[in-house]
Design an enzyme around this catalytic site. Structure first.
Site, PDB file in Angstrom:
ATOM      1  N   GLU A  77      35.452 -19.820  29.317  1.00 44.89           N
ATOM      2  CA  GLU A  77      36.389 -19.488  30.393  1.00 44.89           C
ATOM      3  C   GLU A  77      35.691 -19.589  31.749  1.00 44.89           C
ATOM      4  O   GLU A  77      34.525 -19.226  31.896  1.00 44.89           O
ATOM      5  CB  GLU A  77      36.923 -18.063  30.223  1.00 44.89           C
ATOM      6  CG  GLU A  77      38.001 -17.926  29.173  1.00 44.89           C
ATOM      7  CD  GLU A  77      38.614 -16.533  29.173  1.00 44.89           C
ATOM      8  OE1 GLU A  77      38.384 -15.778  30.148  1.00 44.89           O
ATOM      9  OE2 GLU A  77      39.311 -16.191  28.202  1.00 44.89           O
ATOM     10  N   ASP A 119      35.490 -48.050  33.860  1.00 42.99           N
ATOM     11  CA  ASP A 119      35.302 -47.035  32.819  1.00 42.99           C
ATOM     12  C   ASP A 119      34.190 -47.466  31.857  1.00 42.99           C
ATOM     13  O   ASP A 119      33.034 -47.099  32.024  1.00 42.99           O
ATOM     14  CB  ASP A 119      36.621 -46.803  32.083  1.00 42.99           C
ATOM     15  CG  ASP A 119      36.589 -45.569  31.208  1.00 42.99           C
ATOM     16  OD1 ASP A 119      35.492 -45.024  30.966  1.00 42.99           O
ATOM     17  OD2 ASP A 119      37.651 -45.123  30.748  1.00 42.99           O
ATOM     18  N   ALA A 165      33.424 -50.709  31.377  1.00 47.00           N
ATOM     19  CA  ALA A 165      32.913 -51.952  31.977  1.00 47.00           C
ATOM     20  C   ALA A 165      33.053 -53.171  31.074  1.00 47.00           C
ATOM     21  O   ALA A 165      32.566 -54.242  31.422  1.00 47.00           O
ATOM     22  CB  ALA A 165      31.448 -51.794  32.400  1.00 47.00           C
ATOM     23  N   GLY A 166      33.735 -53.034  29.942  1.00 43.55           N
ATOM     24  CA  GLY A 166      33.902 -54.172  29.047  1.00 43.55           C
ATOM     25  C   GLY A 166      34.706 -55.298  29.679  1.00 43.55           C
ATOM     26  O   GLY A 166      34.279 -56.468  29.686  1.00 43.55           O
ATOM     27  N   LYS A 168      44.606 -61.299  32.183  1.00 40.42           N
ATOM     28  CA  LYS A 168      44.121 -60.959  30.845  1.00 40.42           C
ATOM     29  C   LYS A 168      45.277 -60.581  29.932  1.00 40.42           C
ATOM     30  O   LYS A 168      46.266 -59.990  30.360  1.00 40.42           O
ATOM     31  CB  LYS A 168      43.093 -59.832  30.902  1.00 40.42           C
ATOM     32  CG  LYS A 168      43.568 -58.502  31.456  1.00 40.42           C
ATOM     33  CD  LYS A 168      42.478 -57.463  31.322  1.00 40.42           C
ATOM     34  CE  LYS A 168      42.910 -56.110  31.857  1.00 40.42           C
ATOM     35  NZ  LYS A 168      42.681 -55.930  33.260  1.00 40.42           N
TER      36      LYS A 168
END
Length: 339
Positions: free
Chosen positions: A48, A234, A236-237, A204
């Site tokens: 918490e 994110d 990087a792919g 893409k």
């Protein structure tokens, strides 16, 4: 006329270095000591979050600096609880400075029985007593409409334009701005317009979420220095694959300018081993030691633009003026020396 209240800054744990940098710049701009409000943001043993503010904030103009990056839920709860503590302490106004707005990618229903989490987060922030939002490069512009309070959305493209004109000043005629998908064309076009460069698109096709099956380059990138522009990196792919496709289509070099370096999982290693000459990100999310150590990743600061935006909000002056080069350049002159 200047506000009768004082601007005060408070920070959670998400990006303390950025908050401290903003506080230092505010001290410089105002000529008074502008440290962060003395507070503690801690956790009980069960996780918490507990917040205690040690300074009087009654009647003050409060700015909470807290991106909702990884861990998104913890950082979001810190922001909400800090806001509640300030509201119950009679702060005059509470502005949430959220350099990276988490959950922004869930801005619509993509299929049946899915949430619109960005709207839920907007409701939570407003319910906690936050009266204004200051953020940068929202993933989708319509998120501003999820709020019934003012939202100031800053852009990284003016900063990137300064960076491009500094690092490619002798090769401006060879530049080509590239959007990594059709949805990001508006963002890429904005930078292309600022540096007077042509625009190309990498289209893409996905077979399933997170997996790109095919990429097609729309536009002639032969012998061009390609600058890929996007808001989030994110894993990087897709970014690294797009860079390779551009080289395969005749590009001379590939560089990337990304607003928010989420850089999760194998992202840093992928970028280090990719064909990209450089990846430029902002510090809207606190860079990890691995990011800072990567030879082809560079971080540009957002503290100058956020500091000036906070002062403009406090003074009741224009925030959109920071989108103009003549206004932005002076606050970045220590970083970019241009004729």
């Amino acid at each position: 006329m200047p506000s009768l209240t004082e601007p005060k800054l408070i920070s959670g744990n998400a990006n303390l270095p950025l908050a401290q940098s903003i506080a230092r710049r505010m001290s410089l701009y105002r000529g008074v000591d502008q440290g962060l409000v003395n507070a503690r943001v801690e956790r009980f043993n069960d996780g918490e979050i507990f917040v205690e503010v040690f300074e009087n904030v009654r009647g003050e103009d409060m700015f909470i600096i807290q991106p909702t990056s990884n861990p998104a839920n913890d950082n979001l709860m810190e922001l909400l609880i800090i806001a509640d503590a300030l509201r119950r302490s009679s702060a005059a106004r509470i502005t949430a400075v959220i350099p990276y707005f988490g959950y922004a990618r869930q801005d619509r229903r993509t299929k049946a029985r899915t949430p619109i989490s960005a709207k839920l987060v907007a409701n939570m922030l407003t319910g906690a007593g936050i009266e204004r939002i200051l953020t940068m490069d929202l993933h989708a512009a319509q998120i501003q409409g999820f709020f019934d309070i003012p939202v100031d959305n800053l852009y990284a493209s003016p900063i990137f334009a300064l960076d491009v004109r500094t690092h490619f000043k002798d090769r401006m005629g060879d530049l080509m701005v590239v959007s990594p998908d059709v949805g990001g064309v508006g963002r890429a076009r904005e930078l292309a317009k600022r540096i007077n460069a042509p625009l190309s698109i990498v289209d893409k096709r996905r077979e399933k979420p997170g997996e790109v099956a095919e990429m097609t380059v729309i536009g002639d990138v032969t012998d061009k220095i390609c600058l890929i522009v996007d808001d989030i990196c994110d894993t990087a792919g897709t970014l690294c694959k797009a860079a390779q496709v551009l080289l395969d289509n005749g590009a001379k070099e590939v560089h990337s300018y990304i607003s928010h370096g989420v850089m999760s999982g194998p992202a840093v290693e992928r970028v280090k081993n990719s064909v990209m000459k450089s990846l430029v990100i902002t510090d809207s999310i606190q860079p990890t030691p691995e990011i800072l150590a990567a030879p082809n990743i560079r971080v540009v600061p957002t503290a100058p633009i956020f500091t000036q935006a906070i002062l403009n909000i406090w003074n009741g002056t224009s925030v959109s003026s920071l989108f103009e080069d003549k206004t932005l350049r002076p606050i970045y002159e220590s970083l970019y020396h241009m004729d």
